[in-house]
Design an enzyme around this catalytic site. Structure first.
Site, mmCIF file in Angstrom:
data_model
loop_
_atom_site.group_PDB
_atom_site.id
_atom_site.type_symbol
_atom_site.label_atom_id
_atom_site.label_comp_id
_atom_site.label_asym_id
_atom_site.label_seq_id
_atom_site.Cartn_x
_atom_site.Cartn_y
_atom_site.Cartn_z
ATOM 1 N N ASN A 121 -7.973 3.754 -2.633
ATOM 2 C CA ASN A 121 -7.373 2.568 -2.035
ATOM 3 C C ASN A 121 -6.612 1.777 -3.097
ATOM 4 O OD1 ASN A 121 -6.747 0.684 -0.093
ATOM 5 N ND2 ASN A 121 -8.869 0.201 0.451
ATOM 6 N N CYS A 162 0.844 -1.202 0.000
ATOM 7 C CA CYS A 162 0.000 0.000 0.000
ATOM 8 C C CYS A 162 0.877 1.249 0.000
ATOM 9 C CB CYS A 162 -0.925 0.007 1.208
ATOM 10 S SG CYS A 162 -0.067 0.007 2.792
ATOM 11 N N HIS A 178 -2.432 1.234 7.441
ATOM 12 C CA HIS A 178 -2.685 1.195 6.000
ATOM 13 C C HIS A 178 -2.396 2.591 5.434
ATOM 14 C CE1 HIS A 178 -4.222 -0.294 2.303
ATOM 15 N NE2 HIS A 178 -5.374 0.347 2.315
#
Ligand SMILES: *[C@@H]1O[C@H](CO)[C@@H](O)[C@H](O)[C@H]1NC(C)=O
Ligand SMILES: *[C@@H]1O[C@H](CO)[C@@H](O)[C@H](O)[C@H]1NC(C)=O
Length: 373
Positions: A327, A149, A287
């Site tokens: 995302n 990520c 994240h």
């Protein structure tokens, strides 16, 4: 693809019916109905299990996730809907192991002296959505089984800033960030600044097309020398840790990276997540995603499936301010790969690490920076 589109509607209706059955004093879901929903889930997300015992175990986890989604939706103070997602057959623990980046939180190197402009009084527009400007935001990526990520968010940040500055869209190589990173841990996770340090140390990044994403099929050698560079960064900075300052920077300069607690995203489908007090601990960020805009819901806006959810509480009558985040879990997840979080309450720790690259002209000289201690 056509199949997935056909399925999404009956799936939503079935689940709405099923979820009603799970809550409260009802006898519970009819076993056949749950199995049907699970079968549709398997088809939509191409899931198969090695043996009947594993199938039964995943069905059980799926049922628990639907019950949890129902609870999350009842507790949410925004307009978020929770339900069947690509991660509905994973336990919370498995989801954390597969997608949680334990290196999202940490002391950023030298960023204290690099705080971006945060002049007060400068006005901030009421809405901003960089997706609406042409060719600024690249398509949604999918990290799959690689915990990258951090590299995907950094790539999105650099691409957007490069496109804004040079009126030229680029797609940069995430694989180069993974292969050449000497500070983080490639597909096992990294800090956002590991990506920026890698770009500076390699004096630029190759294109996604030349140096494509392979995930963690095997360890790759750094091939930074092999391909032509398409984007460069001057430096990176930490932004003021407040939402007003972040909004101002976003609106004037472009998308920025943020670290958040991803706990509520496993079951998220759409809408604005506004965590109930005590949920989505803002200290536990695991994240990293790209902030691409902000706005406000219209007052009285309701959840999409509100009509079929008899137990829902009345929705807030006033409008809800939100952030729009990109995302890296593919376009099948969330709002076509994006999600929205409440703005103004440090939801899920969004103010913890707002960082961005600084993009100007090509930087031919290699910056040798060492990894932060
Ligand atoms: C579905 O999954 C199988 C393995 O589980 C894989 O071989 C196949 O390529 C997948 N199909 C699609 C359309 O993703
Ligand atoms: C910078 O690049 C050099 C040469 O490729 C490499 O040996 C070194 O480990 C890199 N350092 C960092 C911090 O990435």
């Amino acid at each position: 693809m056509a199949l997935a589109v056909c399925l999404s509607c009956p799936l939503a209706l079935l689940v709405a019916g099923l979820v009603q059955g799970i809550g409260g004093q009802d006898p519970g879901p009819r076993p056949l109905e749950l199995k049907e929903v699970f079968t549709l889930f398997q088809i939509q997300y191409n899931r198969s299990y090695s043996n009947p015992a594993e199938h039964a175990r995943r069905l059980d986890i799926f049922a628990r996730n639907l019950a949890r989604a129902q609870q999350l939706q009842e507790d949410d103070l925004g307009t978020a809907e929770f339900g069947v997602t690509p991660f509905s057959d994973l336990t919370e623990e498995e989801f954390g192991q597969l997608y949680g980046n334990q290196r999202a939180a940490g002391r950023a190197p030298n960023v204290d002296r690099k705080v971006g402009s945060g002049e007060r009084g400068e006005s901030v527009p009421s809405t901003c959505d960089w997706r609406k400007a042409r060719n600024i935001i690249s398509s949604v990526r999918n990290q799959k089984s690689c915990k990258c990520c951090w590299a995907m968010a950094a790539a999105g940040n650099i691409e957007a800033l490069w496109a804004i500055k040079h009126k030229m869209s680029v797609e940069v190589s995430v694989q180069e960030l993974l292969d050449c990173d000497r500070c983080g841990n490639g597909c096992s996770g990294g800090y956002i600044w590991d990506a920026f340090i890698t770009v500076m140390n390699n004096s630029g990044l190759a294109s996604e097309r030349d140096y494509p994403f392979r995930g963690e099929a095997r360890a790759h050698k750094c091939q930074a020398e092999k391909y032509k560079k398409v984007a460069w960064i001057q430096d990176f900075i930490m932004l003021p840790e407040n939402e007003q300052g972040m909004a101002r920077y976003l609106a004037t300069e472009g998308p920025i990276t943020v670290s958040i607690n991803m706990q509520l995203l496993q079951n998220y489908k759409n809408g604005v997540i506004r965590p109930a007090p005590g949920t989505c601990d803002p200290q536990h960020v695991d994240h990293i995603v790209l902030l691409v805009g902000f706005g406000k819901t219209k007052s009285g806006e309701r959840r999409q499936t509100e009509a079929v959810l008899s137990q829902s509480k009345p929705r807030p009558r006033h409008s809800t301010p939100y952030w729009i985040l990109k995302n890296s879990w593919g376009a099948q997840w969330g709002e076509e790969g994006y999600f929205r979080l409440h703005r103004g309450s440090n939801a899920c720790g969004i103010t913890r690490y707002p960082l961005t690259a600084l993009v100007d002209t090509p930087v031919k000289k290699r910056h040798t920076i060492s990894c932060p201690p």
